[in-house]
Design an enzyme around this catalytic site. Structure first.
Site, PDB file in Angstrom:
ATOM      1  N   CYS A 181       0.594  -1.117   0.032  1.00  0.00           N
ATOM      2  CA  CYS A 181       0.004   0.125  -0.130  1.00  0.00           C
ATOM      3  C   CYS A 181       0.937   1.305   0.170  1.00  0.00           C
ATOM      4  CB  CYS A 181      -1.012  -0.045   1.192  1.00  0.00           C
ATOM      5  SG  CYS A 181      -2.420   0.951   0.862  1.00  0.00           S
ATOM      6  N   HIS A 218      -3.720  -5.375  -0.042  1.00  0.00           N
ATOM      7  CA  HIS A 218      -3.102  -5.878   1.406  1.00  0.00           C
ATOM      8  C   HIS A 218      -3.313  -7.144   1.583  1.00  0.00           C
ATOM      9  CE1 HIS A 218      -2.822  -1.838   3.867  1.00  0.00           C
ATOM     10  NE2 HIS A 218      -3.557  -1.555   2.731  1.00  0.00           N
ATOM     11  N   GLU A 277      -1.550  -8.838   3.646  1.00  0.00           N
ATOM     12  CA  GLU A 277      -1.358  -9.395   5.003  1.00  0.00           C
ATOM     13  C   GLU A 277      -2.837  -9.732   5.708  1.00  0.00           C
ATOM     14  OE1 GLU A 277      -1.336  -6.495   4.173  1.00  0.00           O
ATOM     15  OE2 GLU A 277      -2.119  -5.065   5.417  1.00  0.00           O
TER      16      GLU A 277
END
Ligand code: MN
Length: 237
Positions: free
Chosen positions: A112, A213, A215
């Site tokens: 990001c 993202h 994660e």
């Protein structure tokens, strides 16, 4: 440091700073994914830029996390009305950190804000605000683990070798994105509105940055991205 810890790569992760509330913060998913992939996470608060080189001598990889906007001063532009609050000191620190990491050949994963910072560090620019006509919804209202828009991963890229080429549904929580791509970086994925969603340096051992993202996107391909990053970092132990 105990010998057992030495065998696992140490991955530095940049953190957010709320200047007004005097807080440092990082969503736990970043350190969780790094630990699951077999490395030890070390959170890196903003320091003086001169400390970047010395600190990186102890690290095996650098993860550039998400966060606020980067000041347009750092890519030679004036602020547009849609620009959010910026933190000049954090920007200066992280730009020094990523340049020092690249000079050492350290594996770097950008997420990001991380892709934006990486692009600026190498001479690129940003779109300051995607909240306009012609763009998809890049700040999704759905939960963080939900994919919302698709990206096209280009063939013959490092990203395609990890995640597969073609369409991938990803999550999206950004209102800025790379504009002019920095020399040396290559577009690896775009969304259907043409926004750059991944960059990489094919000549670097491991330099991949994504606008989404991974994660929090609980998808096997996202885990693979962290595993390959940590694998590259383990070669620097
Ligand atoms: Mn997006």
């Amino acid at each position: 440091m105990p010998e057992a810890l030495r065998q696992r790569p140490l991955v530095g992760i940049t953190v957010n700073r709320n200047y007004h509330r005097r807080e440092l913060w990082l969503p736990p998913a970043y350190s969780c994914r790094i630990e699951e992939a077999g490395a030890l996470p070390l959170l890196l608060p903003p320091l003086q830029p001169a400390a970047a080189g010395a600190l990186l001598g102890s690290l095996n990889g650098l993860l550039l996390s998400g966060g606020g906007d980067v000041a347009p001063l750092y890519y030679g532009k004036e602020p547009r009305p849609g620009l959010d609050e910026v933190d000049l000191q954090r920007d200066a620190w992280e730009l020094a950190l990523v340049r020092a990491a690249l000079a050492r050949g350290l594996p770097v994963l950008g997420i990001c804000r991380g892709i934006q910072l990486l692009n600026i560090a190498l001479g690129g620019t940003l779109i300051q605000d995607l909240n306009g006509p012609g763009y998809l919804q890049h700040c999704q209202k759905a939960p963080r683990h939900h994919p919302s828009h698709t990206v096209e991963i280009f063939p013959r890229t490092r990203l395609a070798s990890l995640l597969g080429e073609g369409h991938l549904a990803v999550n999206s929580f950004h209102h800025q994105a790379p504009a002019a791509v920095a020399p040396g970086l290559k577009k690896a994925a775009v969304s259907p509105d043409g926004v750059i969603e991944a960059l990489e340096d094919p000549k670097h051992g491991f330099l991949i940055a994504v606008q989404w993202h991974p994660e929090t996107l609980l998808h096997p391909a996202s885990c693979l991205l962290f595993q390959e990053f940590v694998h590259a970092a383990s070669k620097f132990c």
